[in-house]
Design a protein around this motif. Structure first.
Motif, PDB file in Angstrom:
ATOM      1  N   ARG A  58      -2.803  -8.235  -4.421  1.00  0.00           N
ATOM      2  CA  ARG A  58      -1.861  -8.589  -5.491  1.00  0.00           C
ATOM      3  C   ARG A  58      -2.403  -9.793  -6.233  1.00  0.00           C
ATOM      4  NH1 ARG A  58       2.412  -6.989  -7.446  1.00  0.00           N
ATOM      5  NH2 ARG A  58       2.914  -5.556  -5.751  1.00  0.00           N
TER       6      ARG A  58
ATOM      7  N   LEU B  47       6.313   7.891  -4.992  1.00  0.00           N
ATOM      8  CA  LEU B  47       5.347   8.266  -6.016  1.00  0.00           C
ATOM      9  C   LEU B  47       4.830   9.677  -5.758  1.00  0.00           C
ATOM     10  CD1 LEU B  47       3.423   4.916  -6.007  1.00  0.00           C
ATOM     11  CD2 LEU B  47       4.426   5.914  -8.062  1.00  0.00           C
TER      12      LEU B  47
ATOM     13  N   GLN C 178      -1.837  -1.256 -10.424  1.00  0.00           N
ATOM     14  CA  GLN C 178      -0.428  -0.888 -10.477  1.00  0.00           C
ATOM     15  C   GLN C 178       0.393  -2.080 -10.920  1.00  0.00           C
ATOM     16  OE1 GLN C 178       1.372   0.141  -6.708  1.00  0.00           O
ATOM     17  NE2 GLN C 178       2.989   1.344  -7.665  1.00  0.00           N
TER      18      GLN C 178
ATOM     19  N   GLY D 176       0.798  -1.216   0.000  1.00  0.00           N
ATOM     20  CA  GLY D 176       0.000   0.000   0.000  1.00  0.00           C
ATOM     21  C   GLY D 176       0.831   1.266   0.000  1.00  0.00           C
TER      22      GLY D 176
ATOM     23  N   ALA E 213      -4.351  -1.331   1.374  1.00  0.00           N
ATOM     24  CA  ALA E 213      -3.034  -1.950   1.199  1.00  0.00           C
ATOM     25  C   ALA E 213      -2.925  -2.729  -0.105  1.00  0.00           C
ATOM     26  CB  ALA E 213      -2.715  -2.869   2.375  1.00  0.00           C
ATOM     27  N   GLY E 214      -4.059  -2.989  -0.762  1.00  0.00           N
ATOM     28  CA  GLY E 214      -4.013  -3.614  -2.067  1.00  0.00           C
ATOM     29  C   GLY E 214      -4.209  -5.119  -2.070  1.00  0.00           C
TER      30      GLY E 214
ATOM     31  N   GLY F 243       2.554   9.767 -10.996  1.00  0.00           N
ATOM     32  CA  GLY F 243       3.727   9.739 -11.855  1.00  0.00           C
ATOM     33  C   GLY F 243       4.290   8.339 -11.936  1.00  0.00           C
ATOM     34  N   PRO F 244       5.382   8.172 -12.686  1.00  0.00           N
ATOM     35  CA  PRO F 244       5.967   6.844 -12.896  1.00  0.00           C
ATOM     36  C   PRO F 244       6.756   6.327 -11.711  1.00  0.00           C
ATOM     37  CG  PRO F 244       7.223   8.501 -14.059  1.00  0.00           C
ATOM     38  CD  PRO F 244       6.018   9.204 -13.521  1.00  0.00           C
TER      39      PRO F 244
ATOM     40  N   LEU G  57      -5.532   4.883 -12.621  1.00  0.00           N
ATOM     41  CA  LEU G  57      -6.932   4.917 -12.240  1.00  0.00           C
ATOM     42  C   LEU G  57      -7.776   4.068 -13.194  1.00  0.00           C
ATOM     43  CD1 LEU G  57      -9.169   6.261 -10.447  1.00  0.00           C
ATOM     44  CD2 LEU G  57      -9.338   8.000 -12.244  1.00  0.00           C
TER      45      LEU G  57
ATOM     46  N   LEU H 222      -1.220  -5.121  -8.893  1.00  0.00           N
ATOM     47  CA  LEU H 222      -1.691  -4.760  -7.557  1.00  0.00           C
ATOM     48  C   LEU H 222      -2.917  -3.875  -7.719  1.00  0.00           C
ATOM     49  CD1 LEU H 222      -1.065  -4.767  -4.458  1.00  0.00           C
ATOM     50  CD2 LEU H 222       0.173  -2.634  -4.846  1.00  0.00           C
TER      51      LEU H 222
ATOM     52  N   GLY I 166       7.018  -1.525 -10.679  1.00  0.00           N
ATOM     53  CA  GLY I 166       7.902  -0.465 -11.150  1.00  0.00           C
ATOM     54  C   GLY I 166       7.195   0.713 -11.786  1.00  0.00           C
ATOM     55  N   GLU I 167       5.865   0.748 -11.709  1.00  0.00           N
ATOM     56  CA  GLU I 167       5.121   1.849 -12.312  1.00  0.00           C
ATOM     57  C   GLU I 167       4.172   2.466 -11.287  1.00  0.00           C
ATOM     58  OE1 GLU I 167       4.992  -0.310 -16.707  1.00  0.00           O
ATOM     59  OE2 GLU I 167       3.179   0.581 -15.860  1.00  0.00           O
ATOM     60  N   GLY I 168       3.646   3.655 -11.625  1.00  0.00           N
ATOM     61  CA  GLY I 168       2.675   4.277 -10.746  1.00  0.00           C
ATOM     62  C   GLY I 168       1.296   3.666 -10.941  1.00  0.00           C
ATOM     63  N   PRO I 169       0.424   3.758  -9.915  1.00  0.00           N
ATOM     64  CA  PRO I 169      -0.949   3.263 -10.064  1.00  0.00           C
ATOM     65  C   PRO I 169      -1.686   4.009 -11.170  1.00  0.00           C
ATOM     66  CG  PRO I 169      -0.429   3.674  -7.756  1.00  0.00           C
ATOM     67  CD  PRO I 169       0.677   4.271  -8.569  1.00  0.00           C
TER      68      PRO I 169
ATOM     69  N   LEU J 174      -5.562  -1.490  -6.031  1.00  0.00           N
ATOM     70  CA  LEU J 174      -5.693  -0.617  -4.873  1.00  0.00           C
ATOM     71  C   LEU J 174      -7.039   0.084  -4.895  1.00  0.00           C
ATOM     72  CD1 LEU J 174      -2.190   1.036  -5.240  1.00  0.00           C
ATOM     73  CD2 LEU J 174      -2.848  -0.384  -3.306  1.00  0.00           C
TER      74      LEU J 174
ATOM     75  N   TYR K 156      -7.611   1.422  -8.538  1.00  0.00           N
ATOM     76  CA  TYR K 156      -6.423   1.606  -9.346  1.00  0.00           C
ATOM     77  C   TYR K 156      -5.780   0.233  -9.583  1.00  0.00           C
ATOM     78  CZ  TYR K 156      -6.476   6.532  -7.770  1.00  0.00           C
ATOM     79  OH  TYR K 156      -6.817   7.833  -7.494  1.00  0.00           O
TER      80      TYR K 156
END
Lengths: 112, 111
Positions: free
Chosen positions: B106, A90, B37, A43, B103-104, A104-105, B45, B86, B40-43, B88, B35
């Motif tokens: 997976r 992030l 994710q 999270g 917390a998501g 963002g990435p 939407l 993941l 290695g990347e951002g979530p 979220l 979301y």
């Protein structure tokens, strides 16, 4: 359309060194800005948020600080990194606090 | 501060199976987001729900907001390996507009 940039993408720093991560947003004005840390793909922990230039709210006491020198620029800093600062950082923006956030990435920080 | 609980924490299934993941809280939300994710990347939407009982569909994904606006579910039909990630949930507290993340879950979809 709006875009959000973060850099660097990855960073390896020794314990005790300083840190500066930058986030910029394009295509919107007066966004709410956020810094999160994510450990081990789980999270999101909210670190800081900002509703305007120079306005920073901290969610948790820590070794980090944030600044917002310009409307669409958000910076995460540390004077001396700790091992526990390692993680995935992030940046996100939203129109207002109760609205969707766009991320963002991310920056992968490893403190050695 | 409201707590958003997501279940299960981990889920591993075979391609083609159906699944449901949950997001629960004791607090009322003015809106709730899901979301996805990837490592290695951002979530990213997926959806926002705002009305109690609301159901939204996004291809094979179905999102439902509870009648009391305290919980939500995400159902995936005929899961594919590309659904791996993941998931979220995040909710805006009805009283103070604070946005909080769970917390998501997976999810791993095996080919």
């Amino acid at each position: 359309s709006q875009t959000i940039h973060q850099w660097p993408a990855t960073l390896v720093q020794p314990v005790g060194s300083p840190l500066s991560l930058e986030c910029t947003v394009e295509g919107t004005s007066n966004p709410n800005l956020y810094w999160y840390r994510q450990a081990a793909g789980r999270g999101l922990q909210l670190l800081f948020y900002s509703v305007g230039i120079g306005q920073i709210s901290s969610e948790v006491p820590q070794n980090l600080s944030a600044s917002r020198p310009q409307d669409r620029q958000f910076i995460l800093s540390s004077k001396k990194l700790l091992l526990s600062d390692s993680g995935f950082y992030l940046c996100a923006w939203s129109v207002d606090r109760e609205y969707e956030q766009y991320f963002g990435p991310g920056t992968r920080l490893t403190v050695t | 501060t409201q707590l958003l609980e997501q279940s299960p924490q981990f889920l591993s299934i075979q391609e083609g199976e159906n699944l449901t993941v949950y997001c629960n809280s004791s607090s009322v939300f003015s809106s709730l987001q899901w979301y996805r994710q990837e490592p290695g990347e951002g979530p990213v939407l997926l959806v926002t729900v705002v009305t109690g009982g609301e159901v939204k569909k996004l291809k094979r994904l179905t999102f439902q907001f509870g009648d009391a606006r305290k919980d939500s579910s995400l159902h995936i039909t005929a899961a594919q390996p590309g659904d791996t990630g993941l998931y979220l949930c995040a909710g805006a507290d009805y009283n103070n507009n604070d946005m909080r993340f769970g917390a998501g879950t997976r999810l791993t979809v095996k080919p």
